[in-house]
Scaffold this motif. Structure first.
Motif, PDB file in Angstrom:
ATOM      1  N   PHE A  47       0.911  -1.012  -0.050  1.00 35.27           N
ATOM      2  CA  PHE A  47      -0.305  -0.175   0.058  1.00 35.27           C
ATOM      3  C   PHE A  47       0.997   1.550   0.176  1.00 35.27           C
ATOM      4  O   PHE A  47       0.422   2.495  -0.864  1.00 35.27           O
ATOM      5  N   ALA A  51       1.125   3.919  -2.870  1.00 32.38           N
ATOM      6  CA  ALA A  51       0.661   5.043  -2.924  1.00 32.38           C
ATOM      7  C   ALA A  51       1.733   6.113  -3.630  1.00 32.38           C
ATOM      8  O   ALA A  51       1.865   7.395  -4.033  1.00 32.38           O
ATOM      9  N   ILE A  52       3.340   5.699  -3.341  1.00 29.99           N
ATOM     10  CA  ILE A  52       4.414   7.065  -3.331  1.00 29.99           C
ATOM     11  C   ILE A  52       3.971   6.687  -5.024  1.00 29.99           C
ATOM     12  O   ILE A  52       4.493   7.380  -6.197  1.00 29.99           O
ATOM     13  N   SER A  55       2.264   8.617  -7.392  1.00 28.03           N
ATOM     14  CA  SER A  55       2.235  10.286  -7.405  1.00 28.03           C
ATOM     15  C   SER A  55       3.222  10.785  -8.326  1.00 28.03           C
ATOM     16  O   SER A  55       3.690  11.927  -8.553  1.00 28.03           O
TER      17      SER A  55
ATOM     18  N   SER B  68       5.721  13.648  -3.890  1.00 31.69           N
ATOM     19  CA  SER B  68       4.137  13.271  -2.716  1.00 31.69           C
ATOM     20  C   SER B  68       3.810  12.010  -2.587  1.00 31.69           C
ATOM     21  O   SER B  68       4.325  10.941  -3.261  1.00 31.69           O
ATOM     22  N   ILE B  69       3.443  11.656  -1.813  1.00 34.91           N
ATOM     23  CA  ILE B  69       2.723  10.181  -1.155  1.00 34.91           C
ATOM     24  C   ILE B  69       1.672  10.339  -0.751  1.00 34.91           C
ATOM     25  O   ILE B  69       0.505  10.478  -0.251  1.00 34.91           O
ATOM     26  N   ASN B  70       0.581   9.686  -1.839  1.00 32.22           N
ATOM     27  CA  ASN B  70      -0.791  10.019  -2.369  1.00 32.22           C
ATOM     28  C   ASN B  70      -1.552  11.434  -1.805  1.00 32.22           C
ATOM     29  O   ASN B  70      -2.015  11.311  -0.825  1.00 32.22           O
ATOM     30  N   THR B 193       7.007 -13.248  21.333  1.00 35.93           N
ATOM     31  CA  THR B 193       6.381 -13.534  20.034  1.00 35.93           C
ATOM     32  C   THR B 193       4.951 -12.354  19.846  1.00 35.93           C
ATOM     33  O   THR B 193       4.996 -11.565  19.129  1.00 35.93           O
ATOM     34  N   VAL B 196       6.436  -9.211  20.677  1.00 36.48           N
ATOM     35  CA  VAL B 196       6.984  -8.282  18.778  1.00 36.48           C
ATOM     36  C   VAL B 196       6.177  -8.532  18.131  1.00 36.48           C
ATOM     37  O   VAL B 196       6.664  -7.588  17.300  1.00 36.48           O
ATOM     38  N   PHE B 197       5.224  -9.171  17.811  1.00 38.86           N
ATOM     39  CA  PHE B 197       4.234  -9.020  16.352  1.00 38.86           C
ATOM     40  C   PHE B 197       3.588  -7.558  16.126  1.00 38.86           C
ATOM     41  O   PHE B 197       3.396  -7.070  15.626  1.00 38.86           O
ATOM     42  N   ARG B 200       5.698  -4.482  16.597  1.00 36.90           N
ATOM     43  CA  ARG B 200       5.943  -4.275  14.994  1.00 36.90           C
ATOM     44  C   ARG B 200       4.922  -3.025  14.895  1.00 36.90           C
ATOM     45  O   ARG B 200       5.467  -2.366  13.399  1.00 36.90           O
ATOM     46  N   PHE B 201       3.946  -2.891  14.949  1.00 35.52           N
ATOM     47  CA  PHE B 201       2.472  -2.170  14.295  1.00 35.52           C
ATOM     48  C   PHE B 201       2.789  -0.536  14.296  1.00 35.52           C
ATOM     49  O   PHE B 201       2.840  -0.384  13.931  1.00 35.52           O
ATOM     50  N   TYR B 204       4.093   1.262  11.495  1.00 29.88           N
ATOM     51  CA  TYR B 204       3.117   1.486  10.804  1.00 29.88           C
ATOM     52  C   TYR B 204       2.092   2.799  10.764  1.00 29.88           C
ATOM     53  O   TYR B 204       1.533   3.070  10.122  1.00 29.88           O
ATOM     54  N   TYR B 207       2.646   6.259   9.126  1.00 32.44           N
ATOM     55  CA  TYR B 207       2.015   6.570   7.529  1.00 32.44           C
ATOM     56  C   TYR B 207       0.534   6.689   7.358  1.00 32.44           C
ATOM     57  O   TYR B 207      -0.680   6.555   7.584  1.00 32.44           O
ATOM     58  N   ILE B 211      -3.372   5.395   2.459  1.00 34.50           N
ATOM     59  CA  ILE B 211      -2.928   4.536   1.277  1.00 34.50           C
ATOM     60  C   ILE B 211      -3.444   3.275   2.057  1.00 34.50           C
ATOM     61  O   ILE B 211      -3.189   2.691   0.333  1.00 34.50           O
ATOM     62  N   TYR B 212      -4.439   2.816   2.333  1.00 33.58           N
ATOM     63  CA  TYR B 212      -4.914   2.298   2.626  1.00 33.58           C
ATOM     64  C   TYR B 212      -5.858   1.428   1.768  1.00 33.58           C
ATOM     65  O   TYR B 212      -6.582   2.637   1.809  1.00 33.58           O
ATOM     66  N   ASN B 213      -6.523   0.532   1.831  1.00 36.97           N
ATOM     67  CA  ASN B 213      -8.124  -0.005   1.279  1.00 36.97           C
ATOM     68  C   ASN B 213      -8.408   0.398   1.976  1.00 36.97           C
ATOM     69  O   ASN B 213      -8.439   0.251   3.284  1.00 36.97           O
ATOM     70  N   PHE B 216      -8.025  -2.564   4.769  1.00 35.49           N
ATOM     71  CA  PHE B 216      -8.047  -2.682   6.098  1.00 35.49           C
ATOM     72  C   PHE B 216      -7.781  -1.147   7.300  1.00 35.49           C
ATOM     73  O   PHE B 216      -6.980  -0.775   7.822  1.00 35.49           O
ATOM     74  N   PHE B 220      -7.132  -1.147  10.987  1.00 37.48           N
ATOM     75  CA  PHE B 220      -5.735  -0.610  11.417  1.00 37.48           C
ATOM     76  C   PHE B 220      -7.076   0.665  12.216  1.00 37.48           C
ATOM     77  O   PHE B 220      -6.007   1.048  13.445  1.00 37.48           O
TER      78      PHE B 220
END
Lengths: 274, 277
Positions: A47, A51-52, A55, B68-70, B193, B196-197, B200-201, B204, B207, B211-213, B216, B220
């Motif tokens: 994703f 998005a990048i 652009s 740019s990003i989106n 675990t 750690v799992f 990691r989020f 993310y 962002y 950007i997600y559909n 997601f 999120f």
């Protein structure tokens, strides 16, 4: 006995590799979570870079299309979790608890012992994490990855990645003999490797001067070299030979450094209590 | 019986400052013991800063090749990144003992926390303070000021007050996630675990959710609520014209998540029966 040991020099270490595999197999639900975590990483990378790339109006940026970037980064993520073996944590803890003194009394080389143990971990992760990720990426990208001699060359390449990455981890673990700051040292190592190897942002996106410097560092031999072997459509036999040669060069140097550093450091070990 | 009465009496006399005073006392001991490992503090702080700087460099590298990003510009992305760093600081600073919970539970040492006339969760969490998180606080604040300045955002009492509310609720969400992840050790063996799992989020969270559909975005926002760590609260500043309803709800949602995680943690601890030794 002497003869048999000579025939198979690492024979006695294979039982340790087996222990490494069994350890991984014991925590089955952890492996499932590892797999899910990697899939989520892949989805986020997808994703983000979609998005990048949205652009720009050009298909390829710095010689990399969206598809190539995606394949490169997801496979880099899979290699990262395959090679990630918590060695620094293990050595640091053994040093702080004094456990490490036990290993000196055993008729085994500490470096080889740890290496063959992580070999077990890595082999398991290769089957459970890397191969599934590779298959998913191949299918999602419409089988655009080359399927031929590159797969065969990739095996020695990833094996050498393991030795290089292990040697760096081993050196960082040895630093724990002096500083006892496991978290900080491990963090710095991870950040430096992930950024400078191109595993976070492909090396093609780095400014040229920066990239030229990185090519002379060992980090790109862990991720960039095996990944280029795997995904490139244009590699010739000379390119393959050069890629493996670069890796072999760093492997020899880093193994030698790791062993020498540990040998000279083990004289300063102070073990807590009795 | 007598001790019970005494306890009741003491509880009546614990004023509003009882817990803050206890907290200060426990933390002072921890800081004293950490002063013995000064090199560890410096190395850990450098490690922490290195992670933050690497995140900064990643954005810089992306914006070298892309405009740019989106639709989100360089400074807007830095704003989100700095906001997420600040929101992730309290969990690092004050709730780090959650990472040791599973070792305490498996070894049986956890029993010692059960015998104090204090809130169990409070006593356990207050035992350590992870001062290396201070480096992240400084870096996050610096980056936020930098992005704030370049975006030309207003500096007023109102915007500062909003920022504090937004950052507090964002932090609570992350703390709730780690509380819940740590509490799994009361039920399963390899909760490391799980931690750690989930940890990691946090990477993310920097962002934008756009950007997600839609699938997601829902995941999120509800299941693994990282959208509340930076994106939803930041909308007030970055996209004032289309602020989501979730932005206004985020303090309420944060408190609910935090309360739920606290209840889960305590429920696990109540069911803990020691290791028998």
């Amino acid at each position: 006995m002497e003869n048999r040991t000579k025939k198979l020099p690492f024979r006695r270490y294979f039982s340790i590799t087996r222990a490494g595999i069994l350890e991984m197999a014991m925590f089955r639900s952890s492996r499932v979570l590892d797999f899910v975590g990697n899939m989520v990483y892949m989805i986020v990378v997808y994703f983000l870079w979609r998005a990048i790339y949205a652009s720009t109006h050009t298909v390829s940026v710095n010689g990399m299309t969206f598809k190539q970037t995606l394949i490169y980064l997801t496979l880099a993520g899979a290699i990262f979790s395959t090679l990630n073996n918590y060695l620094v944590w293990k050595m640091g803890r053994d040093i702080q608890s004094g456990q490490i003194s036990l290993f000196f009394t055993k008729p085994m080389d500490f470096f080889l012992r740890e290496f063959f143990y992580s070999l077990g971990n890595v082999a398991t992760q290769l089957v459970l994490t890397f191969i599934p990720t590779f298959l998913v990426v191949s299918i999602l990208s419409g089988w655009s990855l080359p399927m031929g001699v590159n797969l065969l060359i990739f095996l020695p390449a990833i094996a050498m990645s393991l030795v290089i990455s292990f040697s760096i981890d081993f050196m960082v673990g040895t630093v724990c003999l002096y500083s006892q700051s496991i978290w900080g040292i491990n963090m710095m190592k991870e950040v430096i490797i992930l950024l400078l190897s191109g595993a976070t942002i492909p090396l093609a996106f780095f400014p040229e001067a920066f990239r030229n410097v990185l090519m002379f560092l060992p980090f790109q031999a862990i991720y960039n070299v095996p990944l280029m072997v795997l995904v490139s459509n244009t590699y010739t036999w000379i390119d393959y030979a050069r890629a493996l040669g670069v890796q072999a060069f760093w492997m020899v140097i880093l193994v030698a450094c790791a062993r020498l550093f540990f040998r000279s450091s083990s004289r300063v070990i102070t073990v807590n209590g009795g | 019986m007598i001790s019970e009465q005494r306890e009741k009496k003491e509880k009546l006399h614990r004023g509003a400052f009882y817990y803050p005073r206890i907290y200060r006392m426990i933390i002072t001991q921890d800081i004293k013991s950490k002063m013995h490992y000064r090199a560890d503090f410096y190395i850990s702080t450098i490690g922490m800063l290195a992670t933050n700087i690497a995140g900064f460099i990643s954005f810089w590298l992306i914006f070298q090749s892309f405009p740019s990003i989106n639709g989100w510009t360089y400074y807007e992305m830095l704003f989100l990144y700095a906001f997420s760093l600040l929101a992730l600081t309290p969990v690092q600073l004050f709730f780090d003992n959650n990472w040791a919970l599973r070792f305490n539970v498996y070894s049986g040492d956890f029993v010692k926390y059960c015998f104090r006339p204090l809130n169990l969760f409070f006593y356990y969490i207050s035992e350590t303070i992870d001062i290396k998180g201070a480096g992240q606080l400084v870096f996050g604040a610096g980056t936020l000021v930098y992005a704030w300045h370049h975006l030309g955002l207003e500096v007023s009492v109102r915007s500062m007050a909003l920022l504090i509310v937004a950052l507090t609720s964002a932090s609570l969400v992350m703390i709730a996630m780690m509380n819940a992840a740590a509490a799994t050790c009361f039920w399963v063996i390899n909760s490391g675990t799980v931690m750690v799992f989930l940890f990691r989020f946090k990477d993310y969270a920097k962002y934008p959710m756009t950007i997600y559909n839609i699938g997601f975005q829902i995941v999120f926002s509800i299941l693994i609520p990282i959208g509340f760590i930076a994106y939803y609260p930041s909308l007030i500043y970055l996209r004032a014209q289309d602020v989501s309803i979730l932005t206004y709800l985020s303090p309420v949602i944060a408190v609910l998540f935090y309360y739920g995680s606290y209840k889960l943690w305590i429920r696990g601890a109540m069911k803990y029966s020691g290791t028998g030794s």
